[in-house]
Design a protein around this motif. Structure first.
Motif, PDB file in Angstrom:
ATOM      1  N   ALA A   8       0.857  -1.188   0.000  1.00  0.00           N
ATOM      2  CA  ALA A   8       0.000   0.000   0.000  1.00  0.00           C
ATOM      3  C   ALA A   8       0.889   1.231   0.000  1.00  0.00           C
ATOM      4  O   ALA A   8       1.844   1.303   0.771  1.00  0.00           O
ATOM      5  N   ASN A   9       0.581   2.179  -0.845  1.00  0.00           N
ATOM      6  CA  ASN A   9       1.294   3.458  -0.844  1.00  0.00           C
ATOM      7  C   ASN A   9       0.277   4.540  -0.517  1.00  0.00           C
ATOM      8  O   ASN A   9      -0.494   4.963  -1.374  1.00  0.00           O
ATOM      9  N   TRP A  10       0.278   4.940   0.742  1.00  0.00           N
ATOM     10  CA  TRP A  10      -0.739   5.922   1.180  1.00  0.00           C
ATOM     11  C   TRP A  10      -0.446   7.324   0.662  1.00  0.00           C
ATOM     12  O   TRP A  10      -1.308   8.205   0.737  1.00  0.00           O
ATOM     13  N   GLY A  96      12.437   6.062  -5.527  1.00  0.00           N
ATOM     14  CA  GLY A  96      12.310   6.402  -6.943  1.00  0.00           C
ATOM     15  C   GLY A  96      10.895   6.362  -7.481  1.00  0.00           C
ATOM     16  O   GLY A  96      10.677   6.144  -8.684  1.00  0.00           O
ATOM     17  N   HIS A  97       9.923   6.594  -6.600  1.00  0.00           N
ATOM     18  CA  HIS A  97       8.538   6.684  -7.100  1.00  0.00           C
ATOM     19  C   HIS A  97       8.464   7.789  -8.156  1.00  0.00           C
ATOM     20  O   HIS A  97       9.156   8.810  -8.045  1.00  0.00           O
ATOM     21  N   SER A  98       7.603   7.616  -9.128  1.00  0.00           N
ATOM     22  CA  SER A  98       7.543   8.598 -10.225  1.00  0.00           C
ATOM     23  C   SER A  98       7.187   9.995  -9.729  1.00  0.00           C
ATOM     24  O   SER A  98       7.589  10.996 -10.325  1.00  0.00           O
ATOM     25  N   GLU A  99       6.436  10.078  -8.598  1.00  0.00           N
ATOM     26  CA  GLU A  99       6.124  11.416  -8.060  1.00  0.00           C
ATOM     27  C   GLU A  99       7.377  12.062  -7.462  1.00  0.00           C
ATOM     28  O   GLU A  99       7.540  13.283  -7.539  1.00  0.00           O
ATOM     29  N   ARG A 100       8.274  11.280  -6.894  1.00  0.00           N
ATOM     30  CA  ARG A 100       9.561  11.823  -6.426  1.00  0.00           C
ATOM     31  C   ARG A 100      10.402  12.244  -7.632  1.00  0.00           C
ATOM     32  O   ARG A 100      11.095  13.253  -7.595  1.00  0.00           O
ATOM     33  N   TYR A 168       7.059  -2.010 -11.159  1.00  0.00           N
ATOM     34  CA  TYR A 168       6.863  -1.364 -12.470  1.00  0.00           C
ATOM     35  C   TYR A 168       5.575  -0.562 -12.401  1.00  0.00           C
ATOM     36  O   TYR A 168       4.497  -1.123 -12.186  1.00  0.00           O
ATOM     37  N   GLU A 169       5.709   0.751 -12.557  1.00  0.00           N
ATOM     38  CA  GLU A 169       4.535   1.617 -12.475  1.00  0.00           C
ATOM     39  C   GLU A 169       4.512   2.547 -13.686  1.00  0.00           C
ATOM     40  O   GLU A 169       5.171   3.606 -13.667  1.00  0.00           O
ATOM     41  N   PRO A 170       3.799   2.178 -14.739  1.00  0.00           N
ATOM     42  CA  PRO A 170       3.701   3.094 -15.871  1.00  0.00           C
ATOM     43  C   PRO A 170       3.044   4.394 -15.403  1.00  0.00           C
ATOM     44  O   PRO A 170       1.957   4.361 -14.801  1.00  0.00           O
ATOM     45  N   TRP A 172       1.545   6.740 -16.763  1.00  0.00           N
ATOM     46  CA  TRP A 172       0.224   7.046 -17.340  1.00  0.00           C
ATOM     47  C   TRP A 172      -0.895   6.264 -16.666  1.00  0.00           C
ATOM     48  O   TRP A 172      -2.072   6.569 -16.872  1.00  0.00           O
ATOM     49  N   ALA A 173      -0.546   5.296 -15.849  1.00  0.00           N
ATOM     50  CA  ALA A 173      -1.587   4.502 -15.175  1.00  0.00           C
ATOM     51  C   ALA A 173      -1.735   4.882 -13.702  1.00  0.00           C
ATOM     52  O   ALA A 173      -2.619   4.379 -13.023  1.00  0.00           O
ATOM     53  N   ILE A 174      -0.864   5.785 -13.210  1.00  0.00           N
ATOM     54  CA  ILE A 174      -0.888   6.103 -11.773  1.00  0.00           C
ATOM     55  C   ILE A 174      -1.945   7.161 -11.481  1.00  0.00           C
ATOM     56  O   ILE A 174      -1.897   8.266 -12.017  1.00  0.00           O
ATOM     57  N   GLY A 175      -2.901   6.768 -10.650  1.00  0.00           N
ATOM     58  CA  GLY A 175      -3.928   7.703 -10.206  1.00  0.00           C
ATOM     59  C   GLY A 175      -4.863   8.162 -11.314  1.00  0.00           C
ATOM     60  O   GLY A 175      -5.619   9.114 -11.148  1.00  0.00           O
ATOM     61  N   THR A 176      -4.804   7.504 -12.456  1.00  0.00           N
ATOM     62  CA  THR A 176      -5.599   7.941 -13.603  1.00  0.00           C
ATOM     63  C   THR A 176      -6.824   7.063 -13.820  1.00  0.00           C
ATOM     64  O   THR A 176      -7.684   7.388 -14.625  1.00  0.00           O
ATOM     65  N   GLY A 213       2.220  -1.483 -10.489  1.00  0.00           N
ATOM     66  CA  GLY A 213       1.494  -0.386  -9.861  1.00  0.00           C
ATOM     67  C   GLY A 213       0.899   0.531 -10.903  1.00  0.00           C
ATOM     68  O   GLY A 213       1.490   0.765 -11.967  1.00  0.00           O
ATOM     69  N   GLY A 214      -0.265   1.068 -10.584  1.00  0.00           N
ATOM     70  CA  GLY A 214      -0.957   1.978 -11.505  1.00  0.00           C
ATOM     71  C   GLY A 214      -2.415   1.570 -11.591  1.00  0.00           C
ATOM     72  O   GLY A 214      -2.765   0.663 -12.336  1.00  0.00           O
ATOM     73  N   SER A 215      -3.229   2.219 -10.716  1.00  0.00           N
ATOM     74  CA  SER A 215      -4.668   1.967 -10.697  1.00  0.00           C
ATOM     75  C   SER A 215      -5.038   0.506 -10.450  1.00  0.00           C
ATOM     76  O   SER A 215      -6.020   0.002 -11.003  1.00  0.00           O
ATOM     77  N   VAL A 216      -4.246  -0.161  -9.592  1.00  0.00           N
ATOM     78  CA  VAL A 216      -4.659  -1.500  -9.143  1.00  0.00           C
ATOM     79  C   VAL A 216      -5.841  -1.325  -8.204  1.00  0.00           C
ATOM     80  O   VAL A 216      -5.840  -0.434  -7.347  1.00  0.00           O
ATOM     81  N   LYS A 217      -6.856  -2.160  -8.361  1.00  0.00           N
ATOM     82  CA  LYS A 217      -7.999  -2.144  -7.450  1.00  0.00           C
ATOM     83  C   LYS A 217      -8.535  -3.558  -7.282  1.00  0.00           C
ATOM     84  O   LYS A 217      -8.066  -4.465  -7.990  1.00  0.00           O
ATOM     85  N   GLY A 233       1.270  -6.148  -6.217  1.00  0.00           N
ATOM     86  CA  GLY A 233       1.058  -4.771  -6.662  1.00  0.00           C
ATOM     87  C   GLY A 233       1.504  -3.731  -5.656  1.00  0.00           C
ATOM     88  O   GLY A 233       1.603  -3.996  -4.455  1.00  0.00           O
ATOM     89  N   LEU A 234       1.788  -2.544  -6.182  1.00  0.00           N
ATOM     90  CA  LEU A 234       1.997  -1.344  -5.352  1.00  0.00           C
ATOM     91  C   LEU A 234       0.772  -0.473  -5.612  1.00  0.00           C
ATOM     92  O   LEU A 234       0.515  -0.074  -6.746  1.00  0.00           O
ATOM     93  N   VAL A 235       0.021  -0.211  -4.548  1.00  0.00           N
ATOM     94  CA  VAL A 235      -1.336   0.294  -4.705  1.00  0.00           C
ATOM     95  C   VAL A 235      -1.497   1.641  -4.014  1.00  0.00           C
ATOM     96  O   VAL A 235      -1.248   1.750  -2.812  1.00  0.00           O
ATOM     97  N   GLY A 236      -1.911   2.649  -4.735  1.00  0.00           N
ATOM     98  CA  GLY A 236      -2.131   3.968  -4.158  1.00  0.00           C
ATOM     99  C   GLY A 236      -3.578   4.125  -3.705  1.00  0.00           C
ATOM    100  O   GLY A 236      -3.968   3.677  -2.622  1.00  0.00           O
ATOM    101  N   GLY A 237      -4.385   4.747  -4.542  1.00  0.00           N
ATOM    102  CA  GLY A 237      -5.770   5.102  -4.201  1.00  0.00           C
ATOM    103  C   GLY A 237      -6.555   3.988  -3.514  1.00  0.00           C
ATOM    104  O   GLY A 237      -7.174   4.214  -2.463  1.00  0.00           O
ATOM    105  N   ALA A 238      -6.509   2.792  -4.081  1.00  0.00           N
ATOM    106  CA  ALA A 238      -7.329   1.699  -3.534  1.00  0.00           C
ATOM    107  C   ALA A 238      -6.814   1.206  -2.190  1.00  0.00           C
ATOM    108  O   ALA A 238      -7.533   0.506  -1.465  1.00  0.00           O
TER     109      ALA A 238
HETATM  110  P1  PGA Z   1      -2.552   4.388  -7.831  1.00  0.00           P
HETATM  111  O1  PGA Z   1      -1.042   4.720  -7.376  1.00  0.00           O
HETATM  112  O2  PGA Z   1      -2.827   2.985  -7.384  1.00  0.00           O
HETATM  113  O3  PGA Z   1      -3.391   5.394  -7.150  1.00  0.00           O
HETATM  114  O4  PGA Z   1      -2.576   4.495  -9.336  1.00  0.00           O
HETATM  115  C1  PGA Z   1      -0.031   3.756  -7.451  1.00  0.00           C
HETATM  116  C2  PGA Z   1       1.279   4.340  -6.986  1.00  0.00           C
HETATM  117  O5  PGA Z   1       1.553   5.520  -7.291  1.00  0.00           O
HETATM  118  O6  PGA Z   1       2.077   3.662  -6.307  1.00  0.00           O
END
Ligand code: PGA
Length: 253
Positions: A8-10, A96-100, A168-170, A172-176, A213-217, A233-238
């Motif tokens: 989980a990535n809060w 090395g998260h893409s937001e960093r 692996y977190e494309p 374009w799939a993160i939080g989208t 990672g990238g919009s896993v739910k 998975g590495l999971v943000g929103g969900a």
């Molecule tokens: P997301 O984020 O599940 O909200 O797309 C994943 C992440 O940034 O690690």
């Protein structure tokens, strides 16, 4: 056998009270992980100690930081070191998260230093890689991700590379809400494993967990995790919704 991991990535979400409530909801029914499965919670720095005490007794449950500095210690106001994480018993850190990379200037070279300093302090890096949309549209994502691996990880010895978790977190799939298809994820994970194999050999490449990672739910985790090279998975929103993340943990192989 490599580990299967739900991480989980809060991010920068939840107050302390909301974080405690989320743990209460998550841990309400005891979840028993199978051998080789792990659940990792990357929480904001101020919650690390509380989070650790929540899961301390639970087999396979771990707490991670979301970042650390590339330097050992010193005059870097506002930063947190790998040594500090080690000193409070935190053994994992997202690196090395893409937001960093996008907002805080993390380059492949800085990320390599962060990986090193984590390993020196027995903190397992969850190393993130992945391409932005323009690279995917150009069709050069394999070369792009390969370069990220080469510049940030391939200085490591055989024994150190096996201590890394790759995500692996494309971008374009993160939080989208736009998840990579299972075929796209499997293709890239297989490619990453082949690049690892050509540098370190098949046996080592087979041992390294590669998370998607990238919009896993809950609704797509089963299918994604069933792919042979997707090890969780590495999971943000969900991960901020207890029922969602519990289903994601249950989707692990
Ligand atoms: P997301 O984020 O599940 O909200 O797309 C994943 C992440 O940034 O690690």
């Amino acid at each position: 056998m490599r580990k299967q991991i739900a991480a989980a990535n809060w991010k920068m979400n939840l107050t302390y009270q909301q974080a405690e409530k989320l743990f209460d909801e998550l841990l309400e029914e005891p979840i028993s992980l199978k051998e080789g499965q792990e659940a990792i919670f990357a929480v904001p720095f101020p919650y690390l100690i509380m989070a650790k005490s929540e899961v301390d007794e639970m087999h396979g449950f771990h707490i991670a930081a979301q970042n650390c500095n590339n330097k050992k210690s010193g005059a870097f106001t506002g930063e947190v070191s790998a040594e500090m994480l080690q000193s409070i018993g935190i053994n994992y850190c997202i690196i090395g998260h893409s937001e960093r990379r996008e907002y805080f200037g993390d380059t492949n070279a800085i990320i390599a230093e962060k990986v090193n300093i984590c390993l020196q302090h027995k903190v397992t890096p969850i190393f993130c890689c992945g391409e932005v949309l323009a690279i995917r549209e150009e069709g050069t994502q394999n070369a792009f991700v390969q370069q990220q691996l080469e510049e940030s990880l391939f200085h490591l010895s055989e024994s150190d590379i096996t201590k890394i978790i790759i995500a692996y977190e494309p971008v374009w799939a993160i939080g989208t809400g736009k998840t990579a298809t299972t075929a796209q994820a499997q293709e890239m994970h297989h490619y990453i494993r082949s690049v690892l194999a050509s540098k370190y050999g098949d046996n080592i490449a087979d041992e390294i967990s590669i998370l998607y990672g990238g919009s896993v739910k809950a609704a797509n985790a089963n299918e994604l995790f069933a792919a042979p090279d997707v090890d969780g998975g590495l999971v943000g929103g969900a991960s901020l919704v207890a029922t969602e993340f519990l289903s994601i943990i249950k989707a692990l192989k």
